[in-house]
Enzyme design. Structure first.
Site, short mmCIF file in Angstrom:
data_model
loop_
_atom_site.label_atom_id
_atom_site.label_comp_id
_atom_site.label_asym_id
_atom_site.label_seq_id
_atom_site.Cartn_x
_atom_site.Cartn_y
_atom_site.Cartn_z
N ASP A 185 8.54 28.15 77.92
CA ASP A 185 9.94 27.82 77.59
C ASP A 185 10.57 26.73 78.46
OD1 ASP A 185 9.39 29.90 75.89
OD2 ASP A 185 11.03 31.18 76.53
N CYS B 136 11.24 35.69 80.18
CA CYS B 136 10.03 35.33 79.43
C CYS B 136 8.79 35.21 80.31
CB CYS B 136 10.28 34.08 78.61
SG CYS B 136 11.44 34.42 77.24
N LYS C 27 8.40 31.31 69.50
CA LYS C 27 8.72 32.75 69.43
C LYS C 27 10.09 32.95 68.81
CE LYS C 27 9.00 32.57 73.75
NZ LYS C 27 9.58 33.09 74.98
C1 VGL Z 1 14.72 33.61 77.80
C2 VGL Z 1 16.76 34.65 77.85
C3 VGL Z 1 16.86 34.57 76.48
C4 VGL Z 1 13.56 33.05 78.58
C5 VGL Z 1 14.79 33.52 76.44
O1 VGL Z 1 12.91 32.11 78.10
O2 VGL Z 1 13.30 33.56 79.69
N1 VGL Z 1 15.70 34.19 78.50
N2 VGL Z 1 15.87 33.99 75.78
#
Ligand code: VGL
Ligand code: ZN
Length: 201
Positions: free
Chosen positions: A14, A149, A101
Site C-alpha cells: 500500500d 495492512c 484489495k
Molecule cells: C490501511 C487503514 C485503512 C493500510 C488501509 O493500508 O494499512 N489502513 N485501510
C-alpha cells in the site's frame, strides 16, 4: 538491505498517495521515507531474482470501511483516483505483480485475505497461489501501515507457513493511539515474525 533470492518475495504494501503523500487523506507520518527505503529493497530484490509484489488498497466510493458508511476511516484509496495510485516516487519494474484489495467492497487489511462486509466470510486474494506457484518460501514485508495492512499481511503470511520478515525501518504506523505501531511489531514478534532493519539504526 535484506538478503533476497529466488524463493523470497518482497511484498510492498500500500505505498499509495493517500498513505504516503502528505496531501493524502490518510497520510501516515514518515511515509515518504518509507518510499525511499522500499525503492532500495526493490532494487536489491530484483537484482537477486526475488519476486516483488505490490499491493493497493482499492475501495469503491461507498464501503462499510469508510466512516461515512459506518466504518472507521476517512475516504481513501478509491479505485482509479489519485489517492489509490502508487506513489510516483516508488520505483518498481513495470513487470511487477499488483494485488488490489477491496475492489468489491471487501473489508480487512491483509494482502492474503479479505472480509466480505455483509457475510463476514473470509475471501482469499490471488497472492498465496501466486507465491506457491513461484516456489516462494520466504516473505519480506515493507510499506504502509505498520498497525493495519503490514501487520495483517505479515500475520497471515506466518499463519500460511511462510518464513516472514518485517523491515521495521521501511514501514510506518497510523498510530491512531500512540504506540499502536510498536504494539503491532511486538505482536508480530510474538507470532514468530522476524523483525529486521534495512540499514543500521
Ligand atoms: C490501511 C487503514 C485503512 C493500510 C488501509 O493500508 O494499512 N489502513 N485501510
Ligand atoms: Zn482501506
Amino acid at each position: 538491505m535484506h538478503r533476497y533470492g529466488p524463493s523470497t518475495a518482497l511484498l510492498v504494501v500500500d505505498v499509495q498517495n493517500d498513505f504516503a503523500d502528505p496531501a493524502g487523506s490518510l497520510y501516515v507520518r514518515g511515509g515518504e521515507q518509507v518510499v525511499e527505503r522500499v525503492n532500495a529493497e526493490v532494487e536489491g530484490a530484483v537484482r537477486d531474482r526475488a519476486r516483488v509484489v505490490c499491493t493497493q488498497d482499492w475501495h469503491p466510493e461507498h464501503t462499510p470501511h469508510f466512516a461515512r458508511d459506518g466504518g472507521a476511516w476517512p475516504v481513501h484509496c478509491v479505485a482509479d483516483t489519485w489517492g489509490s495510485a502508487l506513489h510516483p516516487a516508488l520505483r518498481v519494474p513495470d513487470t511487477i505483480t499488483v494485488i488490489r484489495k477491496g475492489a468489491n467492497g471487501e473489508d480487512g487489511y491483509s494482502a492474503f485475505t479479505m472480509r466480505d462486509p455483509v457475510t463476514g466470510a473470509t475471501v482469499p486474494t490471488a497472492l498465496e497461489p501466486l507465491l506457491r506457484e513461484a516456489g516462494v518460501t520466504d516473505v519480506v514485508v515493507a510499506g504502509l501501515a505498520t498497525d493495519y495492512c503490514v501487520k495483517e499481511t505479515a500475520l497471515d503470511a506466518r499463519r500460511l507457513g511462510f518464513a516472514t520478515t518485517v523491515l521495521t525501518d521501511a514501514v510506518a504506523a497510523v498510530d491512531l493511539q500512540p504506540g499502536d505501531g510498536e504494539a503491532a511489531l511486538a505482536e508480530l514478534r510474538d507470532q514468530g515474525v522476524i523483525l529486521a532493519r534495512t540499514q543500521p539504526a
